[in-house]
Enzyme design. Structure first.
Site, PDB file in Angstrom:
ATOM      1  N   GLN A 278     -15.724   9.747  79.201  1.00 51.44           N
ATOM      2  CA  GLN A 278     -15.035  10.410  80.304  1.00 51.44           C
ATOM      3  C   GLN A 278     -15.911  11.531  80.858  1.00 51.44           C
ATOM      4  O   GLN A 278     -16.917  11.908  80.249  1.00 51.44           O
ATOM      5  CB  GLN A 278     -13.708  10.999  79.808  1.00 51.44           C
ATOM      6  CG  GLN A 278     -13.895  11.980  78.671  1.00 51.44           C
ATOM      7  CD  GLN A 278     -12.627  12.235  77.883  1.00 51.44           C
ATOM      8  OE1 GLN A 278     -11.528  12.007  78.363  1.00 51.44           O
ATOM      9  NE2 GLN A 278     -12.767  12.709  76.661  1.00 51.44           N
ATOM     10  N   HIS A 310       0.108  24.447  72.207  1.00 54.50           N
ATOM     11  CA  HIS A 310      -0.314  24.030  70.871  1.00 54.50           C
ATOM     12  C   HIS A 310       0.606  24.550  69.783  1.00 54.50           C
ATOM     13  O   HIS A 310       0.816  23.874  68.765  1.00 54.50           O
ATOM     14  CB  HIS A 310      -1.764  24.461  70.632  1.00 54.50           C
ATOM     15  CG  HIS A 310      -2.747  23.660  71.432  1.00 54.50           C
ATOM     16  ND1 HIS A 310      -3.290  24.122  72.605  1.00 54.50           N
ATOM     17  CD2 HIS A 310      -3.246  22.409  71.245  1.00 54.50           C
ATOM     18  CE1 HIS A 310      -4.100  23.191  73.107  1.00 54.50           C
ATOM     19  NE2 HIS A 310      -4.095  22.161  72.301  1.00 54.50           N
ATOM     20  N   ASP A 332     -10.536  19.179  71.359  1.00 51.90           N
ATOM     21  CA  ASP A 332     -10.860  20.565  71.713  1.00 51.90           C
ATOM     22  C   ASP A 332     -10.738  21.513  70.520  1.00 51.90           C
ATOM     23  O   ASP A 332     -11.178  22.659  70.587  1.00 51.90           O
ATOM     24  CB  ASP A 332      -9.972  21.042  72.851  1.00 51.90           C
ATOM     25  CG  ASP A 332      -8.493  20.721  72.615  1.00 51.90           C
ATOM     26  OD1 ASP A 332      -7.955  21.134  71.567  1.00 51.90           O
ATOM     27  OD2 ASP A 332      -7.894  20.059  73.477  1.00 51.90           O
ATOM     28  N   GLU A 352     -10.795  11.457  66.851  1.00 51.86           N
ATOM     29  CA  GLU A 352     -11.064  11.722  68.268  1.00 51.86           C
ATOM     30  C   GLU A 352     -12.018  10.661  68.798  1.00 51.86           C
ATOM     31  O   GLU A 352     -13.057  10.388  68.190  1.00 51.86           O
ATOM     32  CB  GLU A 352     -11.657  13.116  68.437  1.00 51.86           C
ATOM     33  CG  GLU A 352     -12.260  13.401  69.805  1.00 51.86           C
ATOM     34  CD  GLU A 352     -11.255  13.302  70.937  1.00 51.86           C
ATOM     35  OE1 GLU A 352     -11.584  12.653  71.958  1.00 51.86           O
ATOM     36  OE2 GLU A 352     -10.147  13.864  70.804  1.00 51.86           O
ATOM     37  N   ASP A 386     -11.241   5.156  67.922  1.00 52.39           N
ATOM     38  CA  ASP A 386      -9.984   4.946  68.635  1.00 52.39           C
ATOM     39  C   ASP A 386      -8.843   5.099  67.635  1.00 52.39           C
ATOM     40  O   ASP A 386      -8.864   4.518  66.546  1.00 52.39           O
ATOM     41  CB  ASP A 386      -9.968   3.552  69.258  1.00 52.39           C
ATOM     42  CG  ASP A 386      -8.630   3.206  69.856  1.00 52.39           C
ATOM     43  OD1 ASP A 386      -8.318   3.708  70.934  1.00 52.39           O
ATOM     44  OD2 ASP A 386      -7.888   2.427  69.211  1.00 52.39           O
ATOM     45  N   ALA A 387      -7.839   5.887  67.994  1.00 50.38           N
ATOM     46  CA  ALA A 387      -6.759   6.196  67.054  1.00 50.38           C
ATOM     47  C   ALA A 387      -6.015   4.945  66.606  1.00 50.38           C
ATOM     48  O   ALA A 387      -5.666   4.806  65.422  1.00 50.38           O
ATOM     49  CB  ALA A 387      -5.784   7.186  67.701  1.00 50.38           C
ATOM     50  N   ASP A 404      -1.875  14.437  69.616  1.00 50.43           N
ATOM     51  CA  ASP A 404      -2.271  15.257  70.766  1.00 50.43           C
ATOM     52  C   ASP A 404      -3.136  14.407  71.687  1.00 50.43           C
ATOM     53  O   ASP A 404      -4.327  14.632  71.856  1.00 50.43           O
ATOM     54  CB  ASP A 404      -3.041  16.485  70.263  1.00 50.43           C
ATOM     55  CG  ASP A 404      -3.321  17.493  71.369  1.00 50.43           C
ATOM     56  OD1 ASP A 404      -2.682  17.395  72.432  1.00 50.43           O
ATOM     57  OD2 ASP A 404      -4.186  18.361  71.164  1.00 50.43           O
TER      58      ASP A 404
END
Length: 553
Positions: A278, A310, A332, A352, A386-387, A404
């Site tokens: 991205q 958060h 992040d 992530e 990938d989750a 998240d």
């Protein structure tokens, strides 16, 4: 459908505007036929690159890749049919017509990405009809490019017959074979070569240049004797003009991109990079200015109110056992920051997809300061994956799972909000374990929010939904790109679920009395947030699955 004409019998008047018999070529017939088919190959590759570039850029700028792909493909295929019919009038002057079509296609296709990005950057926040300017322009480019691509096939059919007359069936087979192989090469070149190495803007400009060169060389080199002197000079001037415009844009594309980025994000852009997953843009974070992190143009973190988001996501889920925690997304590091505030946490796994975001969260001084240098904590282990894929082979169970992830309105994220996905999450939850899910805004997208709630419950996890207010006005941290303040949602929705609670009751919504004190949450506020969310409930919604996603607005 193509309606090829049969070659004229010997002695019959030719249909090519006064040229008797076959074309007078500067090469042998076999070589000429090969050159025409090579031109078909290149033109087909360029045409598919234009098509994929429109789909990719529209998905990036507008969102919802399924909708954008459907619009581009359907409009373009329709326009190709109209263009094919319209090209019948050009058959008597096939060489000149094909040269003009290719020059126009090179210019329109080459500039399509820049025009779309410019419309989005400079008119997207004007409101009214201007806010949909990118959508209108997408349809206009799809229609125009489709018309020009559709006109190619009848004209090329005419030209290949001019080289050497053959039966229509054989000519169509040869033409389509070259066309389909060219489409294959173009389809593979776009994601594996043009996009990663050149980017969307330069890639489209280069494709337009190749298109103009090949189209002009084919006509002016092979069929120049079919053209009048005036037509030859007109094609030369037109192609030189097109190539000059494309080259000028390619030279200035970096300046254009910086100006457009400033128009979208403001003048405080500090980091702008394409990670392979991205586009990541970081603004502010210095001299007292609030930090903002954008992923593919969507605000993901705002220093003004990220703590409220958060804390609301993490702290209700930590009310109970929390020795082992799994964070899905959250590259992040801000969710990890909140988790690590609990001294009872022994291990945190973070899954992530984008290693570039994690690297930025580690190395950027402002972002790493905001996340409390969470990635320096030895309890944190980061997995780049990938989750969904990772959960299928997850090696252990967890007391808490924090989801998240990007909003489900983004097509690529719908599988991460599916019944199958939550079934995998349930499998890795320890007895009594809790799941917290970021479920998008409640006020502006209640149907999506309650579909997520239904989907989690269908997977066997009783739920308690809640919401908190306090969005950074002016930006939309959802499936839409950045938007004006009047369009930005002003709340976040969450769903808390538990594995072992009796069906229908859901886990208790509260804060760990022995845990760290949140800056923005209280038990009373959480209870009020849950009541506010329950008043928006939409009953009877079906769950979302992999094969039947239900997150379209």
């Amino acid at each position: 459908m193509i309606d090829p004409h049969a070659p004229a019998p010997p002695g019959a008047p030719p249909p090519w505007g006064g040229v008797q018999g076959q074309a007078r070529l500067p090469v042998r017939q076999g070589t000429g036929r090969f050159l025409v088919l090579a031109g078909v190959f290149v033109c087909a590759a360029c045409g598919l690159v234009y098509e994929l570039e429109l789909v990719a850029l529209a998905s990036y700028l507008i969102g919802d890749s399924v909708t954008q792909a459907s619009v581009v493909l359907s409009v373009m295929v329709f326009a190709m049919g109209i263009g094919s019919l319209a090209a019948k009038r050009l058959r008597p002057r096939a060489a000149a017509g094909f040269g003009a079509v290719e020059a126009a296609l090179a210019l329109v296709g080459g500039y399509s990405a820049i025009a779309l990005y410019a419309a989005f950057a400079w008119t997207g926040d004007w409101g009214g009809a201007w806010s949909d300017g990118s959508r209108y322009l997408l349809v206009a480019f799809s229609l125009t490019i489709g018309l020009l691509i559709g006109a190619e096939v009848p004209l090329l059919m005419e030209l290949i017959q001019r080289v050497r007359s053959q039966d229509p069936g054989g000519a169509v087979a040869d033409l389509f074979a070259a066309d389909y192989v060219g489409a294959l090469v173009g389809g593979l070149a776009f994601p594996f070569l043009l996009l990663p190495w050149l980017g969307q803007l330069t890639g489209a400009l280069l494709t337009g240049g190749v298109n103009a060169l090949v189209g002009g060389a084919l006509v002016l080199g092979l069929f120049r004797k079919d053209l009048t002197r005036r037509a030859r000079w007109a094609l030369v001037v037109a192609n030189l003009l097109v190539l000059g415009l494309l080259a000028s844009a390619a030279v200035l594309v970096d300046d254009f991109e910086r100006a457009a980025r400033h128009a979208v994000y403001g003048a405080e852009v500090r980091v702008a990079l394409q990670t392979g997953v991205q586009e990541v843009v970081l603004t502010g974070g210095t001299h007292g200015r609030p930090l903002a992190l954008f992923l593919d143009g969507r605000l993901r973190v705002s220093g003004r109110d990220e703590r409220r988001y958060h804390e609301a996501l993490v702290h209700p889920a930590m009310n109970g056992a929390h020795a082992r925690v799994l964070i899905l997304g959250g590259g992040d590091g801000l969710a990890a920051r909140e988790v690590l505030r609990y001294p009872g946490v022994r291990h945190v796994d973070e899954v992530e997809l984008d290693a570039g975001v994690v690297r930025l969260a580690r190395q950027d001084p402002a972002l790493s300061r905001l996340n409390g240098h969470a990635y320096d904590d030895p309890r944190v282990r980061v997995v780049t994956s990938d989750a969904f894929h990772w959960l299928r082979g997850a090696p252990s169970t967890y007391d808490v799972v924090i989801s998240d992830l990007p909003d489900p309105g983004i097509t690529a994220s719908t599988k991460l909000y599916s019944q199958e996905f939550y079934g995998l999450v349930r499998r890795v939850l320890a007895p009594g374990g809790r799941l917290a899910v970021h479920a998008g805004p409640v006020a502006s997208r209640p149907r999506i929010f309650w579909t997520i709630d239904t989907t989690i419950r269908t997977a066997g996890l009783p739920t308690v939904p809640y919401r908190v207010g306090g969005r950074d006005s002016g930006f939309a941290a959802g499936p839409d790109r950045t938007a004006g303040a009047s369009f930005a949602p002003h709340d976040w929705g969450f769903v808390l679920a538990s594995r072992t609670e009796p069906s229908g009751t859901g886990p208790p919504l509260g804060l760990d009395p022995g845990g760290p004190r949140p800056h923005t949450l209280t038990p009373a506020a959480l209870a009020a947030d849950a009541r506010a969310a329950s008043r928006t409930r939409i009953p009877g919604l079906p769950p979302s699955t992999l094969v039947h996603p239900r997150y379209a607005d």
